[in-house]
Design a protein around this motif. Structure first.
Motif, PDB file in Angstrom:
ATOM      1  N   LEU A 130       0.807  -1.221   0.000  1.00  0.00           N
ATOM      2  CA  LEU A 130       0.000   0.000   0.000  1.00  0.00           C
ATOM      3  C   LEU A 130       0.838   1.268   0.000  1.00  0.00           C
ATOM      4  N   SER A 131       2.006   1.244   0.622  1.00  0.00           N
ATOM      5  CA  SER A 131       2.724   2.473   0.943  1.00  0.00           C
ATOM      6  C   SER A 131       3.570   2.963  -0.231  1.00  0.00           C
ATOM      7  N   ASP A 132       3.666   4.285  -0.328  1.00  0.00           N
ATOM      8  CA  ASP A 132       4.560   4.933  -1.286  1.00  0.00           C
ATOM      9  C   ASP A 132       5.923   5.204  -0.660  1.00  0.00           C
ATOM     10  N   VAL A 133       5.921   5.552   0.621  1.00  0.00           N
ATOM     11  CA  VAL A 133       7.148   5.816   1.384  1.00  0.00           C
ATOM     12  C   VAL A 133       7.076   4.981   2.653  1.00  0.00           C
ATOM     13  N   LEU A 134       8.162   4.315   3.003  1.00  0.00           N
ATOM     14  CA  LEU A 134       8.201   3.454   4.186  1.00  0.00           C
ATOM     15  C   LEU A 134       9.049   4.097   5.274  1.00  0.00           C
ATOM     16  N   LEU A 135       8.489   4.180   6.472  1.00  0.00           N
ATOM     17  CA  LEU A 135       9.232   4.641   7.646  1.00  0.00           C
ATOM     18  C   LEU A 135       9.648   3.412   8.443  1.00  0.00           C
ATOM     19  N   VAL A 136      10.945   3.171   8.552  1.00  0.00           N
ATOM     20  CA  VAL A 136      11.468   2.104   9.400  1.00  0.00           C
ATOM     21  C   VAL A 136      11.853   2.753  10.723  1.00  0.00           C
ATOM     22  N   ILE A 137      11.063   2.484  11.759  1.00  0.00           N
ATOM     23  CA  ILE A 137      11.215   3.171  13.044  1.00  0.00           C
ATOM     24  C   ILE A 137      12.080   2.330  13.967  1.00  0.00           C
ATOM     25  N   ALA A 138      13.071   2.973  14.577  1.00  0.00           N
ATOM     26  CA  ALA A 138      13.998   2.292  15.485  1.00  0.00           C
ATOM     27  C   ALA A 138      14.139   3.109  16.762  1.00  0.00           C
ATOM     28  N   GLY A 194      22.666   6.861   1.039  1.00  0.00           N
ATOM     29  CA  GLY A 194      21.519   7.474   0.370  1.00  0.00           C
ATOM     30  C   GLY A 194      20.222   7.394   1.140  1.00  0.00           C
ATOM     31  N   ILE A 195      20.205   6.728   2.305  1.00  0.00           N
ATOM     32  CA  ILE A 195      18.985   6.613   3.098  1.00  0.00           C
ATOM     33  C   ILE A 195      18.807   7.870   3.951  1.00  0.00           C
ATOM     34  N   HIS A 196      17.573   8.339   4.027  1.00  0.00           N
ATOM     35  CA  HIS A 196      17.271   9.484   4.889  1.00  0.00           C
ATOM     36  C   HIS A 196      17.123   9.004   6.331  1.00  0.00           C
ATOM     37  N   VAL A 197      17.759   9.696   7.269  1.00  0.00           N
ATOM     38  CA  VAL A 197      17.685   9.383   8.697  1.00  0.00           C
ATOM     39  C   VAL A 197      17.280  10.657   9.435  1.00  0.00           C
ATOM     40  N   ILE A 198      16.196  10.582  10.193  1.00  0.00           N
ATOM     41  CA  ILE A 198      15.741  11.750  10.942  1.00  0.00           C
ATOM     42  C   ILE A 198      15.511  11.359  12.394  1.00  0.00           C
ATOM     43  N   PHE A 199      15.562  12.353  13.268  1.00  0.00           N
ATOM     44  CA  PHE A 199      15.328  12.159  14.690  1.00  0.00           C
ATOM     45  C   PHE A 199      13.861  12.454  15.013  1.00  0.00           C
ATOM     46  N   PHE A 200      13.361  11.718  16.012  1.00  0.00           N
ATOM     47  CA  PHE A 200      11.954  11.897  16.381  1.00  0.00           C
ATOM     48  C   PHE A 200      11.795  11.626  17.870  1.00  0.00           C
ATOM     49  N   SER A 201      10.852  12.329  18.472  1.00  0.00           N
ATOM     50  CA  SER A 201      10.480  12.074  19.867  1.00  0.00           C
ATOM     51  C   SER A 201       9.062  12.568  20.075  1.00  0.00           C
ATOM     52  N   SER A 202       8.197  11.657  20.488  1.00  0.00           N
ATOM     53  CA  SER A 202       6.801  12.035  20.712  1.00  0.00           C
ATOM     54  C   SER A 202       6.627  12.835  21.999  1.00  0.00           C
ATOM     55  N   GLN A 220      10.956   4.330  -1.557  1.00  0.00           N
ATOM     56  CA  GLN A 220      11.825   5.135  -0.711  1.00  0.00           C
ATOM     57  C   GLN A 220      11.698   4.713   0.753  1.00  0.00           C
ATOM     58  N   VAL A 221      12.818   4.773   1.468  1.00  0.00           N
ATOM     59  CA  VAL A 221      12.871   4.402   2.880  1.00  0.00           C
ATOM     60  C   VAL A 221      13.384   5.587   3.692  1.00  0.00           C
ATOM     61  N   ILE A 222      12.725   5.837   4.807  1.00  0.00           N
ATOM     62  CA  ILE A 222      13.180   6.843   5.777  1.00  0.00           C
ATOM     63  C   ILE A 222      13.344   6.137   7.114  1.00  0.00           C
ATOM     64  N   ILE A 223      14.542   6.196   7.676  1.00  0.00           N
ATOM     65  CA  ILE A 223      14.792   5.613   8.996  1.00  0.00           C
ATOM     66  C   ILE A 223      14.529   6.678  10.053  1.00  0.00           C
ATOM     67  N   ILE A 224      13.645   6.373  10.979  1.00  0.00           N
ATOM     68  CA  ILE A 224      13.319   7.299  12.072  1.00  0.00           C
ATOM     69  C   ILE A 224      13.951   6.775  13.354  1.00  0.00           C
ATOM     70  N   LEU A 225      14.850   7.547  13.919  1.00  0.00           N
ATOM     71  CA  LEU A 225      15.443   7.221  15.218  1.00  0.00           C
ATOM     72  C   LEU A 225      14.555   7.832  16.291  1.00  0.00           C
ATOM     73  N   ASN A 226      13.651   7.018  16.814  1.00  0.00           N
ATOM     74  CA  ASN A 226      12.642   7.493  17.758  1.00  0.00           C
ATOM     75  C   ASN A 226      13.209   7.544  19.180  1.00  0.00           C
TER      76      ASN A 226
END
Length: 613
Positions: free
Chosen positions: A197-205, A258-266, A229-235
């Motif tokens: 289903l997805s166009d962009v995948l978030l792999v959350i770690a 080439g992978i996008h890595v972003i920081f996240f915190s809820s 496309q894959v985006i790695i989220i460092l949660n």
């Protein structure tokens, strides 16, 4: 009223015996009836000391699999209804291989051996350590299918494929070193649908254990086979110092170019010291519980920026940008948050089957088209307890899906629109095959703490990397039994000593004998580690060599500033303390309910094991 039929003790004994045998059999597609099952039952009747007349032979993969016991996690009682009902509430429960009784007893013996704090190099962990290239650690992928197949034919084909997949994973030299991994085909089917289903995948770690949560087989499958496309989220980035977070980002860039890595915190948080340097040691700090009502999430604007680069104007994201600006300027009040929480919990508990039926009907025959109807679908994938549902709630700006600290809480995929042009798809947590120590999986929240049969060895694993007695200010229950290190002169605690001291400090006692309840204390310590109050953070390889350079990196100061600006007002400390007390009471109630499910016989057995006489 009809008279109740008499039920003898002999019948009750047979009923319990049949129930136990059903649990040991596991799913039908993993352990079918075979000659090995008959041989195993015949050996149980003869007893462990009697020799069988059958000569020794090399066991096949099928017989090895049949001898392994399946443990079903979060299994719920079925409330009547027809046997052929369309949806089974237990169809999405977690399935893991159960540890043998010999392993459990060995862990109890080792828990009485004093442990020493390990050096810095034992806290370094790479992706190659968790997923060695020499091992077969692939994950099951959806096989080609056509509309000519009936539903029963497709189901049978997928089950046979999955059984062969599990047999192939077990057929390797290091099969005994395999970690817990998902054995429920229904959960893997949820992943297949989210990938489609997805166009962009978030792999959350989780920022504490990124090497555990990012399987290379999944990344390569998405990039090379699905061409997405894959985006790695460092949660939970607030759990680690900014220098360590940036070090993990640079390491992931080197492993996956080439992978996008972003920081996240809820829910950004701080320690009890409030002011900490950017390179502090997280394992030397005792954190407070996360305060979840006054924080603005970190990362939504960065995710929007990366998605804008990926889609290159093919989808209008202006409404998403406007929503992020509104959420950043408005923090909901306590009453609003409670109402949303009640509504979301009620919806999650009552509409699981309806949501599953809606998903199947809507997407059963839908072929994936990229950015169909001008809508971008973002899929959230990851291990249990990495915060996938919390990320979804943070992106929405309110609680829309139910969250829990118990792994496997999300049973099936959930879809929800952030704005008219962006749709989120939340996938259940999946445990991929790896060579990660099982104790580390429990500390990371991948395996439910309440289901751990022998938690003392896990406490010992944690005590080798965190000075638990110092952080919790524990006093040895018996000074004569605690040894001292000859070099440093410090006390050498065993895992059992730590659990006993924590039980005494918190007043955990057994119901009959009144002795310190070390089992409950061990569970309490593991929950502190899962929640992050006892924070074990692993380092990427060669972290010490690059830490000085990262200290002066502008991105380190930028991340430190963002986290500082997102923290709650210190004036709310009284409110936080009240929340801590209420959450502690909830944890105690949850523990007590879990102990009731363990059964009286298991409890008495543990009391006998703990008795020094």
């Amino acid at each position: 009223m009809p008279r109740a039929k008499p039920f003898s003790g002999k019948q009750k004994k047979q009923q319990l015996k049949d129930k136990k045998s059903k649990k040991q059999d596991g799913p039908a597609y993993l352990a079918e009836n075979s000659d090995s099952d008959t041989e195993r039952s015949r050996q149980k009747k003869q007893g462990p000391n009697q020799k069988t007349s059958k000569p020794k032979e090399i066991l096949s993969k099928e017989s090895i699999l049949a001898q392994l016991e399946i443990q079903k996690i979060n299994e719920q009682p079925v409330k009547g209804g027809p046997k052929g009902e369309k949806f089974d509430i237990n169809s999405f429960r977690l399935h893991f291989f159960k540890e043998s009784e010999e392993k459990v007893q060995q862990g109890k013996r080792e828990s009485r051996v004093p442990v020493k704090l390990l050096t810095e190099k034992h806290v370094a962990y790479s992706i190659e350590d968790a997923y060695p290239l020499t091992c077969k650690l692939d994950f099951p992928k959806r096989q080609p299918w056509s509309y000519e197949l009936t539903k029963e034919q497709l189901d049978q084909r997928e089950r046979q494929y999955f059984k062969n997949y599990v047999l192939d994973i077990l057929d390797q030299p290091r099969a005994l070193d395999l970690s817990y991994f998902e054995l429920n085909l229904e959960t893997w089917r949820q992943l297949w649908r989210v990938l489609e289903l997805s166009d962009v995948l978030l792999v959350i770690a989780d920022i504490r254990y990124p090497a555990l949560h990012i399987p290379p087989s999944l990344i390569n499958h998405i990039l090379k086979e699905l061409h997405k496309q894959v985006i790695i989220i460092l949660n939970k980035v607030d759990f680690a110092p900014p220098v360590l977070a940036l070090a993990w980002k640079r390491y992931l860039h080197s492993v996956f170019p080439g992978i996008h890595v972003i920081f996240f915190s809820s829910y950004p948080r701080q320690s009890k010291d409030q002011e900490l340097p950017v390179d502090f040691d997280p394992s030397a700090v005792l954190y407070k519980r996360a305060y979840k009502k006054k924080a603005v999430p970190v990362g939504p604007s960065e995710l929007l920026r990366v998605c804008t680069e990926i889609i290159q104007g093919q989808v209008d994201l202006s409404s998403w940008e406007k929503k992020i600006a509104e959420d950043a300027s408005y923090i909901p009040g306590d009453d609003d948050d409670e109402d949303e929480s009640d509504k979301s919990d009620e919806a999650a508990s009552n509409n699981d089957a309806e949501q599953e039926e809606w998903d199947r009907e809507r997407f059963e025959n839908a072929a994936h088209a990229k950015y169909k109807n001008g809508i971008m679908t973002i899929g959230c994938i990851g291990y249990p307890n990495v915060g996938k549902s919390s990320v979804l709630n943070a992106l929405m700006g309110k609680k829309v899906v139910s969250v829990s600290k118990t792994p496997g809480h999300t049973k099936h995929l959930q879809t929800i629109f952030i704005c008219p042009t962006v749709r989120l798809c939340d996938c259940p947590g999946l445990v991929f095959p790896s060579m990660v120590p099982k104790a580390l999986q429990i500390i990371a929240g991948i395996y439910p703490v309440a289901q751990v049969r022998e938690p003392y060895s896990v406490v010992g694993f944690l005590a080798q990397r965190i000075d638990i007695p110092k952080l919790l200010k524990l006093t040895p229950p018996d000074m004569s039994s605690v040894e001292k290190d000859e070099e440093s002169g410090q006390l050498l605690w065993s895992a059992h000593d730590i659990c006993e001291a924590w039980a005494i400090k918190n007043g955990f006692t057994t119901s009959k004998a009144g002795r310190p309840d070390v089992y409950r204390a061990a569970n309490s310590l593991l929950r502190l580690a899962v929640d992050g109050q006892l924070c074990l953070c692993f380092r990427p390889p060669k972290y010490k060599d690059h830490s000085e350079q990262l200290l002066s990196d502008p991105e380190t100061n930028k991340l430190s500033t963002i986290l500082a600006n997102k923290l709650s007002d210190p004036k709310d400390s009284d409110h936080e303390d009240k929340q801590e007390e209420s959450e502690a009471e909830e944890d105690e109630e949850e523990e007590e309910s879990n102990f009731q499910h363990r059964g009286m016989f298991d409890k008495l057995q543990e009391l006998d094991d703990d008795d020094p006489t």
